[in-house]
Scaffold this active site. Structure first.
Site, PDB file in Angstrom:
ATOM      1  N   HIS A   1     -16.024  -3.882   5.949  1.00 37.36           N
ATOM      2  CA  HIS A   1     -15.509  -2.574   6.350  1.00 37.36           C
ATOM      3  C   HIS A   1     -16.417  -2.049   7.467  1.00 37.36           C
ATOM      4  CE1 HIS A   1     -13.751   1.542   5.211  1.00 37.36           C
ATOM      5  NE2 HIS A   1     -14.572   1.763   6.225  1.00 37.36           N
TER       6      HIS A   1
ATOM      7  N   LYS B   1       0.822  -1.208   0.000  1.00 37.91           N
ATOM      8  CA  LYS B   1       0.000   0.000   0.000  1.00 37.91           C
ATOM      9  C   LYS B   1       0.858   1.260   0.000  1.00 37.91           C
ATOM     10  CE  LYS B   1      -4.032  -1.684   2.604  1.00 37.91           C
ATOM     11  NZ  LYS B   1      -4.853  -1.410   3.805  1.00 37.91           N
TER      12      LYS B   1
ATOM     13  N   ARG C   1     -12.226  13.815  10.435  1.00 33.28           N
ATOM     14  CA  ARG C   1     -13.240  14.741   9.920  1.00 33.28           C
ATOM     15  C   ARG C   1     -14.609  14.094  10.057  1.00 33.28           C
ATOM     16  NH1 ARG C   1     -14.597  11.841   5.510  1.00 33.28           N
ATOM     17  NH2 ARG C   1     -12.949  10.839   4.283  1.00 33.28           N
TER      18      ARG C   1
END
Length: 449
Positions: A209, A159, A292
């Site tokens: 997820h 990644k 956020r």
């Protein structure tokens, strides 16, 4: 409350969402906009509006100098970045605070730490969050890479340390291809993000997820607001989200929620954040943290009754958390459909004029959108034009209500992803909650054939 005038450094439905929360708190709003968004709904409703540049985001919504100038000329005393654009830009947060303006978001150092995936993983591990087996940091030496991959067990995934969206990611099934895939991932990462740094993790075969919503007051207190299941994804982009997850038990929620809340309290985290995990065979593996507000925050609001944007503003204003962990009750089920202006099957963008528009309604149906009849969807930004959020006492009841709401939703002119959502809600795997992050792409591939 010290905040009297809030500048919204964003556009679209999230800008409108922030405007509404601010007005309900008695706070004036300042909309900044590009020339392409002069007729946007949040611009029309805001108390003040400032054009900050031409359509391209780099010249408007990413133009830090223009945004700060807009805040100064309108005497805004706070800036809310929404999500996307500059919301996770630590330097922007520092500039805002340097100018004596309240930053409605986490401390800049926490944005910076969690924005670097290698540092985020290291920090998460130190805070006690479960990690995917793999490298402790950047990998550049091929001998080291081979040892790490052997220890984690093939397959592994390489990644990029910076960025996201699937770029700079390569799955390696054996040692023979490791070196070439590391080089390819680094080259992709350098081209996309300007940083060739990569790391290695165990590749999970068929995970879900699962993400936890947290809030901290910046003074060592933090709470969690449960989990969201965001496993229905295409090219690492979420399509439909629900809360709670169909596979997480109340005991797992209580345990893992306690782990993430303690980690954020120990970190001294301030404001809203989301800890994202891969979940497989009953185990959680930290992948990243978003510092956020999330696109899918309304499903958490639906099952907790808490206004997350209002909470963000309160905490930024120096007030304590409005609720304690023991005050939070998780009730019912909520699902959000992201409605995009695109072909529902080819996913080609479909900007243009909205000929007619009717938002779905009825009990426990919420539409977050800046659309109206005659509005012209610009081609310059993300294609999401609305979010349909539905709540029900049970998951089954929620799905039935969502089907009905999708039937009522009218957006004529551009093509939209509504037919995709309608098709998904007929699929047995979706109805039973038996899906993973790979399910949607596999399903789409089967449809093509």
């Amino acid at each position: 409350m010290a905040i009297r005038r809030l500048l919204i450094a964003n556009r679209g439905e999230i800008a409108l969402r922030i405007h509404r929360a601010a007005h309900e708190m008695g706070i004036e709003t300042v909309a900044v906009h590009s020339t392409a968004d002069a007729d946007a709904m949040h611009v029309r409703l805001a108390d003040h509006a400032v054009c900050i540049g031409p359509p391209a985001a780099r010249d408007s919504y990413l133009n830090v100098a223009a945004i700060i100038s807009a805040a100064e000329i309108t005497h805004a005393d706070a800036i809310h970045p929404g999500y996307g654009f500059l919301s996770e830009n630590a330097q922007f947060a520092e500039i805002v605070e340097t100018h004596g303006i309240t930053w409605i978001g986490p401390k800049p150092e926490h944005i910076r730490t969690m924005g670097d995936k290698i540092e985020a993983k290291r920090t998460a591990g130190a805070l006690g969050l479960p990690l995917v087996p793999g490298s402790d940091g950047a990998v550049s030496d091929i001998a080291e890479a081979r040892a790490i991959a052997e220890a984690a067990g093939y397959p592994v995934i390489i990644k990029a340390a910076s960025g996201g969206g699937g770029r700079g990611m390569k799955v390696c099934t054996g040692p023979d291809e490791l070196e070439s895939l590391i080089q390819q991932a680094g080259t992709e990462a350098k081209a996309a993000f300007g940083d060739a740094t990569v790391y290695i993790e165990k590749y999970l075969g068929n995970p879900r997820h699962i993400e936890f919503q947290i809030f901290g007051d910046g003074n060592g207190n933090a709470i969690h607001l449960g989990e969201r299941d965001c496993s229905l994804q295409r090219r690492h982009q979420k399509v439909l989200e629900e809360a709670p997850s169909p596979v997480i038990s109340s005991d797992e929620r209580q345990h893992m929620g306690g782990v993430v809340a303690k980690a954020m309290a120990d970190m001294g985290y301030r404001g809203a954040g989301t800890i994202e995990f891969l979940w497989e065979d009953g185990k959680f593996y930290f992948i990243e943290m978003n510092t956020r507000l999330q696109v899918e925050h309304p499903v958490t609001e639906a099952i907790t009754g808490l206004d997350l944007v209002r909470e963000q503003i309160r905490i930024a204003d120096g007030l304590p958390l409005s609720v304690r962990q023991e005050d939070i009750e998780f009730k019912g089920h909520a699902i959000e459909c992201r409605i995009n202006a695109e072909d529902p099957w080819t996913f080609a963008p479909s900007p243009g004029e909205v000929k007619s528009y009717h938002a779905a309604g009825g009990m426990h149906v919420r539409v977050d959108s800046g659309l109206y009849a005659g509005y012209r969807i610009p081609p310059y930004y993300d294609s999401m034009i609305a979010k349909l959020i539905v709540y029900g006492r049970t998951r089954e009841g929620c799905i039935m209500r969502l089907r009905r709401a999708l039937e009522e939703m009218v957006i004529e002119g551009p093509k939209t992803s509504i037919p995709l959502h309608q098709a998904l809600l007929q699929e047995p795997d979706v109805l039973s909650g038996d899906y993973s992050i790979k399910w949607l792409e596999d399903w789409l591939a089967r449809r093509e054939n």
